[in-house]
Design a protein around this motif. Structure first.
Motif, PDB file in Angstrom:
ATOM      1  N   GLY A  56       1.246  -0.979  -0.060  1.00  0.00           N
ATOM      2  CA  GLY A  56      -0.455   0.088   0.136  1.00  0.00           C
ATOM      3  C   GLY A  56       0.826   1.361  -0.054  1.00  0.00           C
ATOM      4  N   LEU A  57       1.672   1.051   0.461  1.00  0.00           N
ATOM      5  CA  LEU A  57       2.816   2.156   0.616  1.00  0.00           C
ATOM      6  C   LEU A  57       3.683   2.357  -0.408  1.00  0.00           C
ATOM      7  N   CYS A  58       4.394   1.679  -0.948  1.00  0.00           N
ATOM      8  CA  CYS A  58       4.445   2.061  -2.325  1.00  0.00           C
ATOM      9  C   CYS A  58       4.078   2.338  -3.691  1.00  0.00           C
ATOM     10  N   ALA A  59       3.017   1.591  -3.487  1.00  0.00           N
ATOM     11  CA  ALA A  59       1.700   2.726  -4.303  1.00  0.00           C
ATOM     12  C   ALA A  59       1.444   3.467  -4.089  1.00  0.00           C
ATOM     13  N   ALA A  60       0.991   4.274  -3.257  1.00  0.00           N
ATOM     14  CA  ALA A  60       0.973   5.831  -2.670  1.00  0.00           C
ATOM     15  C   ALA A  60       2.236   6.304  -3.050  1.00  0.00           C
ATOM     16  N   ILE A  61       2.842   5.626  -2.740  1.00  0.00           N
ATOM     17  CA  ILE A  61       4.461   6.699  -3.154  1.00  0.00           C
ATOM     18  C   ILE A  61       4.265   6.546  -4.938  1.00  0.00           C
ATOM     19  N   ALA A  62       4.258   5.185  -5.428  1.00  0.00           N
ATOM     20  CA  ALA A  62       4.426   5.468  -6.959  1.00  0.00           C
ATOM     21  C   ALA A  62       3.032   6.231  -7.541  1.00  0.00           C
ATOM     22  N   ALA A  63       1.914   6.252  -7.061  1.00  0.00           N
ATOM     23  CA  ALA A  63       0.631   7.222  -7.909  1.00  0.00           C
ATOM     24  C   ALA A  63       1.261   8.611  -6.680  1.00  0.00           C
ATOM     25  N   ALA A  64       1.179   9.070  -6.033  1.00  0.00           N
ATOM     26  CA  ALA A  64       1.856  10.591  -5.269  1.00  0.00           C
ATOM     27  C   ALA A  64       3.148  11.030  -6.055  1.00  0.00           C
ATOM     28  N   GLU A  65       3.402  10.393  -6.988  1.00  0.00           N
ATOM     29  CA  GLU A  65       4.932  10.832  -7.323  1.00  0.00           C
ATOM     30  C   GLU A  65       4.933  11.138  -9.133  1.00  0.00           C
ATOM     31  N   ASN A  66       2.961  10.261  -9.009  1.00  0.00           N
ATOM     32  CA  ASN A  66       2.123  11.066 -10.688  1.00  0.00           C
ATOM     33  C   ASN A  66       0.997  12.807 -10.011  1.00  0.00           C
ATOM     34  N   GLY A  67       1.216  12.645  -9.050  1.00  0.00           N
ATOM     35  CA  GLY A  67       0.562  13.678  -8.943  1.00  0.00           C
ATOM     36  C   GLY A  67      -0.585  13.578  -9.293  1.00  0.00           C
ATOM     37  N   LEU A  68      -0.891  12.167  -8.438  1.00  0.00           N
ATOM     38  CA  LEU A  68      -2.350  11.594  -8.317  1.00  0.00           C
ATOM     39  C   LEU A  68      -3.099  12.040  -6.586  1.00  0.00           C
ATOM     40  N   LYS A  69      -4.107  12.010  -5.998  1.00  0.00           N
ATOM     41  CA  LYS A  69      -3.742  12.412  -5.291  1.00  0.00           C
ATOM     42  C   LYS A  69      -5.222  10.518  -4.292  1.00  0.00           C
ATOM     43  N   VAL A  70      -4.074  10.364  -2.870  1.00  0.00           N
ATOM     44  CA  VAL A  70      -4.121  10.076  -2.416  1.00  0.00           C
ATOM     45  C   VAL A  70      -3.967   9.507  -1.264  1.00  0.00           C
ATOM     46  N   CYS A  71      -5.251   8.348  -0.928  1.00  0.00           N
ATOM     47  CA  CYS A  71      -5.839   8.005   1.053  1.00  0.00           C
ATOM     48  C   CYS A  71      -5.539   6.671   0.926  1.00  0.00           C
ATOM     49  N   ILE A  72      -4.548   6.171   2.017  1.00  0.00           N
ATOM     50  CA  ILE A  72      -4.793   5.379   2.643  1.00  0.00           C
ATOM     51  C   ILE A  72      -5.112   5.229   4.009  1.00  0.00           C
ATOM     52  N   LEU A  73      -6.450   3.819   4.319  1.00  0.00           N
ATOM     53  CA  LEU A  73      -7.680   3.647   4.761  1.00  0.00           C
ATOM     54  C   LEU A  73      -6.190   2.482   6.058  1.00  0.00           C
ATOM     55  N   ASP A  74      -5.887   2.644   6.789  1.00  0.00           N
ATOM     56  CA  ASP A  74      -5.022   0.907   7.971  1.00  0.00           C
ATOM     57  C   ASP A  74      -6.491   1.291   8.754  1.00  0.00           C
ATOM     58  N   GLU A  75      -6.191   0.217   9.696  1.00  0.00           N
ATOM     59  CA  GLU A  75      -7.114  -0.386  11.089  1.00  0.00           C
ATOM     60  C   GLU A  75      -5.646  -0.078  11.900  1.00  0.00           C
ATOM     61  N   PHE A  76      -4.899  -0.604  11.785  1.00  0.00           N
ATOM     62  CA  PHE A  76      -3.819  -0.482  12.608  1.00  0.00           C
ATOM     63  C   PHE A  76      -3.060   0.682  13.425  1.00  0.00           C
ATOM     64  N   ILE A  77      -2.745   1.238  14.437  1.00  0.00           N
ATOM     65  CA  ILE A  77      -2.563   1.949  15.019  1.00  0.00           C
ATOM     66  C   ILE A  77      -1.138   2.749  14.470  1.00  0.00           C
ATOM     67  N   GLN A  78       0.034   1.901  13.646  1.00  0.00           N
ATOM     68  CA  GLN A  78       0.749   2.459  12.988  1.00  0.00           C
ATOM     69  C   GLN A  78       0.840   1.868  11.828  1.00  0.00           C
ATOM     70  N   PRO A  79       1.279   2.953  10.647  1.00  0.00           N
ATOM     71  CA  PRO A  79       1.730   2.442   9.034  1.00  0.00           C
ATOM     72  C   PRO A  79       2.493   1.419   9.752  1.00  0.00           C
ATOM     73  N   GLY A  80       2.897   0.427   8.122  1.00  0.00           N
ATOM     74  CA  GLY A  80       3.724  -0.220   7.746  1.00  0.00           C
ATOM     75  C   GLY A  80       3.337  -1.843   7.566  1.00  0.00           C
ATOM     76  N   GLY A  81       2.225  -2.106   8.237  1.00  0.00           N
ATOM     77  CA  GLY A  81       1.666  -3.279   8.269  1.00  0.00           C
ATOM     78  C   GLY A  81       2.285  -5.008   9.007  1.00  0.00           C
ATOM     79  N   ARG A  82       2.813  -6.071   7.676  1.00  0.00           N
ATOM     80  CA  ARG A  82       3.312  -6.740   8.854  1.00  0.00           C
ATOM     81  C   ARG A  82       4.964  -6.789   8.649  1.00  0.00           C
ATOM     82  N   LEU A  83       5.080  -5.669   7.671  1.00  0.00           N
ATOM     83  CA  LEU A  83       5.839  -5.169   7.906  1.00  0.00           C
ATOM     84  C   LEU A  83       7.652  -4.628   9.122  1.00  0.00           C
ATOM     85  N   LEU A  84       6.781  -4.366   9.949  1.00  0.00           N
ATOM     86  CA  LEU A  84       6.951  -3.892  11.018  1.00  0.00           C
ATOM     87  C   LEU A  84       7.157  -5.002  11.568  1.00  0.00           C
ATOM     88  N   GLY A  85       6.531  -5.775  11.588  1.00  0.00           N
ATOM     89  CA  GLY A  85       7.463  -7.046  13.517  1.00  0.00           C
ATOM     90  C   GLY A  85       8.781  -7.640  12.385  1.00  0.00           C
TER      91      GLY A  85
END
Lengths: 401, 111
Positions: A13-42
């Motif tokens: 999700g984060l890498c997609a957001a970065i690629a899309a925002a770099e091309n000027g898209l207005k991007v919003c990410i929704l996540d249930e957890f308290i921190q961004p990163g998903g399972r990468l965090l652990g």
């Protein structure tokens, strides 16, 4: 209106957001957890060159970059429904209804539980739960543990628990039942273990080098298991039940024959204060089903997969997928797929500045997959090819909006 | 009860000091690091039982720790079915174990 809503702030999700925002898209990410990163965090493991892959740091880097590019990240928000609008999507969340042109599902995976008698006792948790508790929250789930389920995920996380000072009594097989399936079969488990020799070369060479076939390896498997990073791995013992009054106090185990039958008279109790259940991962795909996406089953990819192509487009217009929802693989593959999704969406919304970037990003997914240190399944590449072929048969190569 | 916090980690380093907040669990006072989840804060103090199963009356705790399984559900400031594993503690929060009347309310019976 928002151009792109992404469900899931993990690596994809984060890498997609970065690629899309770099091309000027207005991007919003929704996540249930308290921190961004998903399972990468652990995630925390040492690569063959000695470098420690620190998921928290990697997640921080991606988060920082996304925020710098103006990506709007909503944490603690659950998405429970999706509706196709005339142009785009309505995304129903616990916060509000979001409206967007495109929708990317990067929901990741969920863990398959293996029911064991006593598994509802406090102190029993999924192996991923223990990983998040120790590496992300920095709270030790217990002092002394037994892990049920011998697979790549359980080996990697057990090692992480050991780094946190948890005493590991062993990694054992589960009891055979409808849910545990092949994970309770010593020979099948041995077969997958021998594939992991690159993770801890020396113990495997000492062990696997002697008995080249899984069948022989199981037959001559040492009674006490063999040790990897000092952790006893036992494919000839299984956990029969978890014992305790108000919380975990012990596990009851027994030895098994090479074909997986319990050996009567070998039952004994080991005292532990927590138990991890490692049943493997399966794509978390309910939202794709709600959106009306067709599915196909691929055992190599971890279960039912929403049909999609290598550009991360699904069969539903304006709906994309990336990361473990498309099949269980490493975080690095998820990151590479996220980039592809972000670029494809930019192209579909006529915002992509450099069209050659898509093909490069698609190639990078393949290279990343081949270089992945942890291969969750040997047949991933073949299954992916089959999946993409199936997609082209049903829809043609690219969909445009 | 000794703290279960991992203050020193061989790779992740020293645990960052954070502001403490106070909350209660079944009326008993507890402290938490600001921003951490209810489940993590309670486990750090050795509390594992988060509710009693509504019908079987057996103790239940954390299972998946990422919001999928709902095993760790608690009541927070009067609100039921709050997943303690993905809900951050806030100062003065009142957390209660379980939701003992769930089966009654699910059956449409006034709890």
């Amino acid at each position: 209106m928002i151009d792109l809503v992404i469900v899931g702030a993990g690596p994809a999700g984060l890498c997609a957001a970065i690629a899309a925002a770099e091309n000027g898209l207005k991007v919003c990410i929704l996540d249930e957890f308290i921190q961004p990163g998903g399972r990468l965090l652990g995630q925390l493991h040492q690569e063959p060159n000695g470098y420690w892959w620190n998921g928290i740091e990697e997640a921080h880097k991606l988060h920082k970059k996304a925020v710098q590019l103006g990506v709007d990240i909503h944490l603690g928000v659950s998405v429970y429904d999706l509706q196709k609008a005339e142009k785009g999507w309505f995304v129903y969340s616990s916060d509000k209804i979001f409206e967007s042109m495109c929708l990317l599902l990067a929901t990741g995976a969920s863990e398959t539980p293996i029911p064991v008698p006593g598994w509802t006792l406090p102190g029993v948790m999924s192996i991923g739960a223990a990983q998040v508790m120790s590496n992300v929250h920095r709270v030790k789930p217990g002092e002394k543990c037994v892990v049920i389920g011998v697979n790549v995920l359980s080996l990697a996380i057990t090692r992480e628990l050991q780094l946190c000072g948890v005493e590991i009594e062993g990694i054992l097989l589960p009891h055979p039942n409808l849910v545990s399936g092949e994970s309770a079969d010593p020979e099948r488990v041995m077969q997958s273990l021998l594939r992991l020799s690159h993770l801890a070369p020396s113990p495997f060479i000492r062990f696997g080098g002697k008995w080249v076939t899984p069948k022989l390896a199981v037959q001559f498997f040492p009674k006490k298991g063999f040790k990897m990073w000092g952790i006893p791995i036992q494919v000839r013992s299984r956990v029969l039940s978890i014992l305790g009054e108000k919380q975990v106090e012990a596990v009851r185990i027994a030895n098994v024959t090479p074909s997986g039958d319990s050996i009567p008279g070998t039952e004994k109790e080991i005292s532990v204060d927590f138990v991890c259940i490692a049943g493997g991962l399966t794509p978390l795909s309910e939202l794709a089903a709600i959106a009306g996406c067709p599915f196909q089953f691929f055992a190599e990819l971890g279960g039912y997969i929403p049909l999609h192509n290598e550009y991360m487009q699904t069969d539903v217009q304006g709906l994309y997928v990336a990361g473990n929802i498309t099949g269980i693989e490493s975080a690095k593959v998820a990151m590479a797929q996220g980039k592809v999704a972000g670029l494809t969406i930019s192209k579909d919304l006529k915002a992509l500045k450099d069209i050659t970037k898509i093909e490069d990003a698609v190639k990078n997914v393949v290279v990343t997959r081949r270089n992945a240190m942890i291969q969750f399944h040997p047949g991933i590449e073949k299954a992916r090819t089959e999946l993409y072929n199936e997609f082209s048969r049903s829809r043609g190569k690219m969909i445009s909006i | 009860m000794k703290s279960m916090r991992i203050t020193h980690h061989p790779v992740l380093g020293k645990l960052e000091e954070k502001r403490e907040v106070k909350f209660t669990f079944d009326g008993k006072p507890f402290s938490a690091y600001e921003g951490e989840t209810i489940a993590a804060a309670l486990l750090a103090h050795g509390v594992r039982t988060l509710r009693i199963h509504e019908e079987k009356k057996s103790p239940r705790g954390i299972y998946c720790n990422i919001g999928h399984c709902f095993e760790c559900r608690v009541r927070v400031d009067g609100k039921s079915v709050v997943r303690s594993c993905i809900t951050p503690v806030t100062d003065g929060m009142s957390v209660e174990s379980g939701m003992l009347n769930v089966s009654a309310s699910m059956k449409g019976v006034k709890p």
